[in-house]
Enzyme design. Sequence first.
Site, PDB file in Angstrom:
ATOM      1  N   LYS A  34       0.815  -1.227   0.000  1.00 17.80           N
ATOM      2  CA  LYS A  34       0.000   0.000   0.000  1.00 17.80           C
ATOM      3  C   LYS A  34       0.844   1.271   0.000  1.00 17.80           C
ATOM      4  O   LYS A  34       0.433   2.289  -0.530  1.00 17.80           O
ATOM      5  CB  LYS A  34      -0.951   0.007   1.204  1.00 17.80           C
ATOM      6  CG  LYS A  34      -0.210   0.181   2.521  1.00 17.80           C
ATOM      7  CD  LYS A  34      -1.099   0.051   3.731  1.00 17.80           C
ATOM      8  CE  LYS A  34      -0.293   0.398   4.970  1.00 17.80           C
ATOM      9  NZ  LYS A  34      -0.799  -0.183   6.194  1.00 17.80           N
ATOM     10  N   ARG A  84      -5.369   1.316  17.762  1.00 18.54           N
ATOM     11  CA  ARG A  84      -6.044   1.371  16.466  1.00 18.54           C
ATOM     12  C   ARG A  84      -6.947   0.133  16.425  1.00 18.54           C
ATOM     13  O   ARG A  84      -7.769  -0.028  17.319  1.00 18.54           O
ATOM     14  CB  ARG A  84      -5.035   1.466  15.301  1.00 18.54           C
ATOM     15  CG  ARG A  84      -5.675   2.058  14.046  1.00 18.54           C
ATOM     16  CD  ARG A  84      -4.693   2.203  12.873  1.00 18.54           C
ATOM     17  NE  ARG A  84      -4.312   0.914  12.311  1.00 18.54           N
ATOM     18  CZ  ARG A  84      -3.437   0.774  11.306  1.00 18.54           C
ATOM     19  NH1 ARG A  84      -2.859   1.842  10.763  1.00 18.54           N
ATOM     20  NH2 ARG A  84      -3.142  -0.422  10.842  1.00 18.54           N
TER      21      ARG A  84
HETATM   22  C1  LIG Z   1       0.300  -0.676   6.863  1.00 20.13           C
HETATM   23  C2  LIG Z   1       0.189  -1.881   7.680  1.00 20.13           C
HETATM   24  C3  LIG Z   1       1.284  -2.747   7.799  1.00 20.13           C
HETATM   25  C4  LIG Z   1       2.620  -2.455   7.198  1.00 20.13           C
HETATM   26  O1  LIG Z   1       3.212  -1.372   7.848  1.00 20.13           O
HETATM   27  P1  LIG Z   1       4.721  -0.943   7.550  1.00 20.13           P
HETATM   28  O2  LIG Z   1       5.072  -0.061   8.687  1.00 20.13           O
HETATM   29  O3  LIG Z   1       4.705  -0.247   6.234  1.00 20.13           O
HETATM   30  O4  LIG Z   1       5.541  -2.160   7.525  1.00 20.13           O
HETATM   31  C5  LIG Z   1       1.109  -3.902   8.532  1.00 20.13           C
HETATM   32  N1  LIG Z   1      -0.061  -4.188   9.120  1.00 20.13           N
HETATM   33  C6  LIG Z   1      -1.134  -3.382   9.040  1.00 20.13           C
HETATM   34  C7  LIG Z   1      -2.385  -3.762   9.722  1.00 20.13           C
HETATM   35  C8  LIG Z   1      -1.035  -2.201   8.316  1.00 20.13           C
HETATM   36  O5  LIG Z   1      -2.104  -1.387   8.238  1.00 20.13           O
END
Ligand SMILES: *Cc1c(COP(=O)(O)O)cnc(C)c1O
Length: 364
Positions: free
Chosen positions: A38, A133
């Site tokens: 993403k 969160r």
């Molecule tokens: C965005 C996200 C990740 C990845 O995060 P990074 O810090 O880019 O490695 C992993 N788990 C969830 C639930 C996320 O929303």
Amino acid sequence: MKVRYPRVEINMNNLKQNIKAMIDICGKKGIQVAGVVKGATADLKVTEAMAECGVAQIASSRIDQLEDIKNAGIDKPLMLIRIPMLSEVEDVISICDYSLESEIEVLRALNEEANKQGKLHKVILMADMGDLREGFWDKDEMIEVAKEIENKMINIQLVGIGTNLGCYGSIYPNKEKLQELVDLARRIEEALGRELEIVSGGATSSVMRLFDGDMPDGINHLRIGEGILLGYDYQKLYGYKEEETGISKDVYRVKAEVIEAKVKPSYPQGQIAFDAFGNQPEYEDRGMRKKILLGMGKVDYAFTDDLVPLDEGVEILGSSSDHTILDVTDAKRDFKVGDILEFEVCYSTLVYLTNCKSVQIAYV
Ligand SMILES: *Cc1c(COP(=O)(O)O)cnc(C)c1O
């Protein structure tokens, strides 16, 4: 392809080096990597590189990105890592192999939809370990939900549990936090009378437990985006060197073109009111300065403060939607109209740059 600016250049060799290094670091501790795309708006070349280098799953928070990946024929299990909306349940079942979950109502709807589509959908229940969160805060409730999936949902397979740390509450994934998750997994396994396949211990920041050698046993899965795509935070925030981690921070660069170069006052002339976004910034009077204007602005990268110029002596003064204003009086280079400036990219600017239709993406 005609070269256009602003332009993001992706160094595919450094990207692949990062993916391989990450899979290697994690693999040594028996940890699977979900490659999270993403951050790069699921760019298909980036996603293909992750698939080729051997991530276990491809993950994104956004269903439209996973849909594009599926339609592109990239052959990897797809994982939705934002808790699904009730309104997207049908797509979750038809597009994704895995999803992260925290609401019984959604799980019931998924089970029904999976039954309709004749599918078995895999879920990971999320525990909120303090970052506040997503995830179950009440762990007894979480265990009850696990039991309901196990005993009543024929088309949903509970493959594991996970947590997310650092994104909202800035909680650091230290050894104790991750051990709490492992302990919770053991409680759920006891309640179900079987082992869980996946204990997903977070994201990029959790990999520091592997760098430091204090990852608790039992964590066997991580969902990693920034640490593969950029590797910026390890170096810039936490002080790990590339030689220690094998992770390069030089995957992305953004280039922009100078559209004006003039000597102008540093202090605005006239009655000062509000800027383009309704703010009232402070301006310092430093007399006449050499300034340049770039054909790139907040719409492209959102956060002016997070742009890091590679030229020495260049100072970013501010920006509006489509312009960035720099003071180059002390710069080594003698900037002229048509010159190209390069900047480092970090996560906060990458997510916007790759999402912006006016920014050209190039692979080098
Ligand atoms: C965005 C996200 C990740 C990845 O995060 P990074 O810090 O880019 O490695 C992993 N788990 C969830 C639930 C996320 O929303």
